[in-house]
Scaffold this motif. Structure first.
Motif, short mmCIF file in Angstrom:
data_model
loop_
_atom_site.label_atom_id
_atom_site.label_comp_id
_atom_site.label_asym_id
_atom_site.label_seq_id
_atom_site.Cartn_x
_atom_site.Cartn_y
_atom_site.Cartn_z
N SER A 1 -0.71 9.01 0.62
CA SER A 1 -0.29 10.30 0.04
C SER A 1 1.11 10.68 0.49
O SER A 1 1.84 11.32 -0.25
CB SER A 1 -1.29 11.39 0.40
OG SER A 1 -1.35 11.60 1.78
N GLU B 1 -12.45 5.85 -4.31
CA GLU B 1 -11.75 4.60 -4.64
C GLU B 1 -10.48 4.46 -3.79
O GLU B 1 -10.16 3.36 -3.32
CB GLU B 1 -11.39 4.58 -6.14
CG GLU B 1 -10.85 3.23 -6.56
CD GLU B 1 -10.52 3.15 -8.04
OE1 GLU B 1 -10.96 4.02 -8.81
OE2 GLU B 1 -9.80 2.20 -8.40
N TYR B 2 -9.78 5.57 -3.60
CA TYR B 2 -8.59 5.56 -2.75
C TYR B 2 -8.94 5.09 -1.33
O TYR B 2 -8.25 4.27 -0.74
CB TYR B 2 -7.98 6.96 -2.72
CG TYR B 2 -6.79 7.13 -1.80
CD1 TYR B 2 -5.55 6.57 -2.12
CD2 TYR B 2 -6.91 7.85 -0.63
CE1 TYR B 2 -4.46 6.73 -1.28
CE2 TYR B 2 -5.82 8.03 0.22
CZ TYR B 2 -4.61 7.47 -0.11
OH TYR B 2 -3.53 7.63 0.73
N ILE C 1 -5.08 6.97 -9.99
CA ILE C 1 -6.13 7.91 -9.56
C ILE C 1 -5.55 9.18 -8.94
O ILE C 1 -6.21 10.21 -8.90
CB ILE C 1 -7.15 7.25 -8.59
CG1 ILE C 1 -6.48 6.72 -7.34
CG2 ILE C 1 -7.94 6.18 -9.28
CD1 ILE C 1 -7.46 6.06 -6.36
N ILE D 1 -9.44 1.43 -1.28
CA ILE D 1 -8.17 0.69 -1.31
C ILE D 1 -7.45 0.80 0.03
O ILE D 1 -6.93 -0.18 0.57
CB ILE D 1 -7.25 1.23 -2.44
CG1 ILE D 1 -7.86 0.96 -3.82
CG2 ILE D 1 -5.85 0.63 -2.35
CD1 ILE D 1 -7.16 1.67 -4.97
N TYR D 2 -7.44 2.02 0.56
CA TYR D 2 -6.66 2.32 1.77
C TYR D 2 -7.26 1.64 3.00
O TYR D 2 -6.55 0.95 3.75
CB TYR D 2 -6.62 3.84 1.96
CG TYR D 2 -5.71 4.35 3.05
CD1 TYR D 2 -5.03 3.51 3.91
CD2 TYR D 2 -5.51 5.72 3.20
CE1 TYR D 2 -4.19 4.00 4.90
CE2 TYR D 2 -4.68 6.23 4.18
CZ TYR D 2 -4.02 5.36 5.03
OH TYR D 2 -3.20 5.85 6.00
N ASP E 1 -6.07 10.52 4.44
CA ASP E 1 -5.06 9.91 5.33
C ASP E 1 -5.16 10.49 6.73
O ASP E 1 -5.12 9.76 7.73
CB ASP E 1 -3.65 10.17 4.78
CG ASP E 1 -3.40 9.43 3.47
OD1 ASP E 1 -4.25 8.62 3.07
OD2 ASP E 1 -2.35 9.69 2.85
N PHE F 1 0.83 -1.20 0.00
CA PHE F 1 0.00 0.00 0.00
C PHE F 1 0.87 1.25 0.00
O PHE F 1 1.91 1.30 0.65
CB PHE F 1 -0.92 0.03 1.23
CG PHE F 1 -1.72 1.31 1.28
CD1 PHE F 1 -2.78 1.49 0.40
CD2 PHE F 1 -1.36 2.34 2.12
CE1 PHE F 1 -3.48 2.68 0.39
CE2 PHE F 1 -2.06 3.54 2.11
CZ PHE F 1 -3.11 3.70 1.25
N ASP G 1 -12.46 9.48 -7.47
CA ASP G 1 -11.11 8.91 -7.27
C ASP G 1 -10.81 8.80 -5.77
O ASP G 1 -10.22 7.83 -5.32
CB ASP G 1 -10.06 9.79 -7.95
CG ASP G 1 -10.12 9.68 -9.46
OD1 ASP G 1 -10.71 8.70 -9.96
OD2 ASP G 1 -9.58 10.57 -10.14
N PHE H 1 -6.33 13.41 -0.99
CA PHE H 1 -5.66 12.20 -0.51
C PHE H 1 -5.06 12.43 0.87
O PHE H 1 -5.17 11.58 1.76
CB PHE H 1 -4.57 11.77 -1.51
CG PHE H 1 -5.13 11.33 -2.83
CD1 PHE H 1 -5.60 10.04 -3.00
CD2 PHE H 1 -5.22 12.21 -3.89
CE1 PHE H 1 -6.14 9.63 -4.21
CE2 PHE H 1 -5.74 11.82 -5.10
CZ PHE H 1 -6.22 10.53 -5.27
N CYS H 2 -4.47 13.58 1.03
CA CYS H 2 -3.91 13.96 2.33
C CYS H 2 -5.04 14.03 3.36
O CYS H 2 -4.89 13.58 4.50
CB CYS H 2 -3.21 15.30 2.17
SG CYS H 2 -2.59 15.99 3.67
#
Lengths: 115, 313
Positions: A55, B289-290, A91, B293-294, B256, A52, B286, B252-253
């Protein structure tokens, strides 16, 4: 995160093992930074054993690729991505700006062709 | 607490253009033909079936979020979205009493204050509108915006000021408010509002360049277990790195950090003015989806903030 390096033909091959996220990004950054300070500017990061990437990891890779290209005419290539990690590269848009290869040999070949 | 988004854009107000509207209409008509629509009665169901980016817009007004917490009205930032909020407020029933509201400013960049001169409740001197800020010279900065060089009318008497210190903890009625400095050129401050064991964090205009756990710890602690985190997701990850030191972040940040902090709902806000609805919904897809997955087993919910969106925490 386990990080190992193999240096051959003036190309640093870095093998990562483990999740590449906020817990481990500083270790990878420090490792590559030391190599850059030693004068190494051509890298292939083998991520076969990275299940995995978050970011934090994406950022480290992109920042180094940018720096190596702009300051040192070098590059940081990626190889052996697991499918879910490859999808994260897609993505996040990084697949469009990084050079990503199926395997280490193809990545190394790319450096040789550029020479 | 009831949350309503009145302005979700960053940087500058960005109304939808005629060309963008034409694309939406054309796409909807194409889909209508494909769906074989034959009667007007079929239109409502068809409308619901359209993709979000065709039937809606996230809106073009800049930062403004309303939070009703018990009997206290909190307003986060005074971007252009506050104009529509003001018009809505004067239509509400206050039982003959003056309007009282608490405006919490993150900082004074234009996209966070330029709606204040158009905030209609300000023109009634009986109303009490208190502006809070943890940056220096709060009152002077807001008054200066309405000097004659910039605006024809000075700041009306309904506005009052509370100068906060960095890392403040204070009460507005039974709402506890905490602040935290963020990473933004010129500074910005996050607010955490807690009411009846529910917490909302408003954290916009912040850049996180060092994403290691050690560096993010103060922010993760501040976001910890929030029921809602309203997060600056202005850029794509790529653009975020290209626009280093512009003081913003990416989705994304945000995911997380929200996962690390155990946040329940992540609201994406401060959308880049150059991103149209289609691009924003693509970023949202997106991001979903991230997240899958994460952390497929986590309960984090992500949501694209849009004008008019109302949620209860």
């Amino acid at each position: 995160m386990n990080i190992t390096e193999e240096m051959k033909d003036n190309i640093s091959r870095i093998y990562l093992e483990g999740r590449f996220d906020a817990n481990t990004c500083a270790d990878v950054e420090k490792f590559i930074r030391e190599k850059v300070e030693e004068g190494k500017y051509r890298f292939v990061i083998n991520m076969e054993k990275v299940p995995f990437i978050a970011s934090a990891g994406l950022r480290v890779i992109l920042v180094f690729a940018k720096e190596l290209r702009q300051k040192f005419k070098g590059d940081l290539l990626i190889s052996n991505l697991q499918s879910s990690v490859e999808r994260v590269f897609e993505i996040s848009g990084l697949k469009n700006v990084l050079k990503i290869y199926d395997n280490m040999e193809n990545a190394l070949q790319s450096f040789k062709i550029e020479n | 607490m009831k949350v309503r988004f009145w302005g979700v854009r960053g940087s500058v107000a960005s109304p939808m253009t005629n060309a963008e509207l034409a694309v939406k209409i054309e796409t909807a008509l194409q889909l209508a033909v494909k769906a074989g629509l034959k009667a007007e009665t079929e239109i409502p169901a068809f409308m619901k079936s359209l993709p979000c980016y065709v039937r809606e817009t996230v809106g073009g007004n800049t930062a403004c979020v309303e939070i009703q917490a018990g009997d206290k009205l909190l307003i986060l930032d005074g971007g252009t979205g506050i104009r529509m909020l003001g018009l809505d407020m004067i239509r509400r029933d206050y039982g003959g009493k003056p309007i009282e509201a608490h405006i919490l400013l993150t900082h004074t960049h234009w996209d966070h204050i330029s709606g204040l001169p158009f905030f209609v409740p300000g023109f009634n001197p009986k109303n009490k509108l208190t502006i809070y800020g943890a940056f220096s010279n709060l009152e002077a900065r807001i008054r200066n915006q309405q000097k004659f060089e910039y605006f024809p009318v000075p700041l009306p008497a309904a506005f009052h000021f509370v100068q906060l210190k960095e890392n403040s903890v204070f009460q507005i009625g039974d709402v506890q408010i905490e602040t935290l400095p963020l990473n933004h050129p010129g500074g910005s401050h996050s607010y955490r509002m807690t009411h009846q064991n529910k917490s909302i964090v408003y954290a916009t205009d912040s850049e996180y360049k060092d994403l290691s756990n050690h560096s993010l710890r103060p922010f993760i602690r501040f976001f910890q277990d929030a029921d809602m985190l309203i997060f600056d997701a202005q850029f794509t990850l790529l653009e975020n790195i290209e626009k280093e030191d512009w003081g913003h972040s990416n989705v994304f940040c945000g995911i997380d950090m929200a996962i690390e902090a155990g946040v329940k709902k992540l609201m994406l806000i401060h959308h880049d003015p150059a991103y149209n609805d289609q691009k924003l919904y693509k970023i949202f897809q997106d991001a979903s989806e991230y997240l899958e997955i994460y952390a497929p087993d986590r309960n984090l919910e992500i949501c694209l903030a849009s004008e008019g969106l109302t949620l209860t925490v």
